[in-house]
Write a protein that holds these residues in place. Structure first.
Motif: not given
Length: 193
Positions: A88-104, A145-149
């Motif tokens: 997804h486009a990341r809010k933390s990057g002002n929508y100028d970055t893409v990323g993902a947040k996989p988690y366990t 629980e653990f999320t990659m951010k």
């Protein structure tokens, strides 16, 4: 049909699947993400592609390594599951970055360690090329629980591009190591290189 066959061959090459006809004839169906059973040897190329696309984005439970001598069907005592993330486009990057947040997430106990390594890819040439954009590895101890951010890539322009991410993880539970791997669906986002 020809395009689908090329996509199937590409997916099989990327995932490292290769069976001779003799191996395929004697193969036992194995569970895949979500406990589903799929046997590619009896499926047409379009059915194989459809099944691979269906399980993309599905979570997968952690299992012991086959070389450990423990059955890969052995249950994970802490019932830990690795979940892929939607790229997804990341809010933390002002929508100028893409990323993902996989988690366990573990339901039956707290592992002494959870570690995840994730790679973000741009999918090009109608799925024939996966260009590695960014990788990240994170670990934490004594959590359920653990999320990659921290998986993010900075867009160079707003051209529409296709992305996917894959994540490999392991957890240490009562001195034994369990492994899992997942991949996201391919998503189109206004972010180019």
């Amino acid at each position: 049909m020809k395009k689908n066959l090329l996509r199937v061959l590409t997916v099989l090459a990327v995932t490292g699947v290769a069976l001779t006809s003799a191996q395929a004839a004697n193969a036992t169906p194995q569970p895949v993400s979500g406990g589903t059973t799929f046997q590619a040897s009896t499926a047409s190329p379009s059915e194989t592609l459809a099944e691979l696309e269906r399980i993309a984005g599905q979570p997968a439970q952690y299992v012991p390594d086959a070389s450990s001598g423990v059955s890969t069907r052995a249950l994970d005592p802490f019932v830990c599951t690795l979940y892929p993330s939607v790229v997804h486009a990341r809010k933390s990057g002002n929508y100028d970055t893409v990323g993902a947040k996989p988690y366990t997430k573990c339901q039956g106990g707290t592992p002494s360690l959870i570690s995840m390594s994730s790679t973000l890819y741009m999918v090009e040439w109608a799925g024939l090329s996966y260009v590695k954009l960014q990788g990240a590895t994170v670990s934490d101890q004594n959590v359920r629980e653990f999320t990659m951010k921290n998986l993010a890539w900075i867009c160079k322009n707003k051209n529409s591009s296709r992305f996917m991410q894959e994540t490999k993880g392991y957890s240490v539970q009562r001195g034994k190591t369990y492994y899992s791997a997942v991949a996201s669906r391919i998503d189109t986002i206004a972010c180019g290189k």
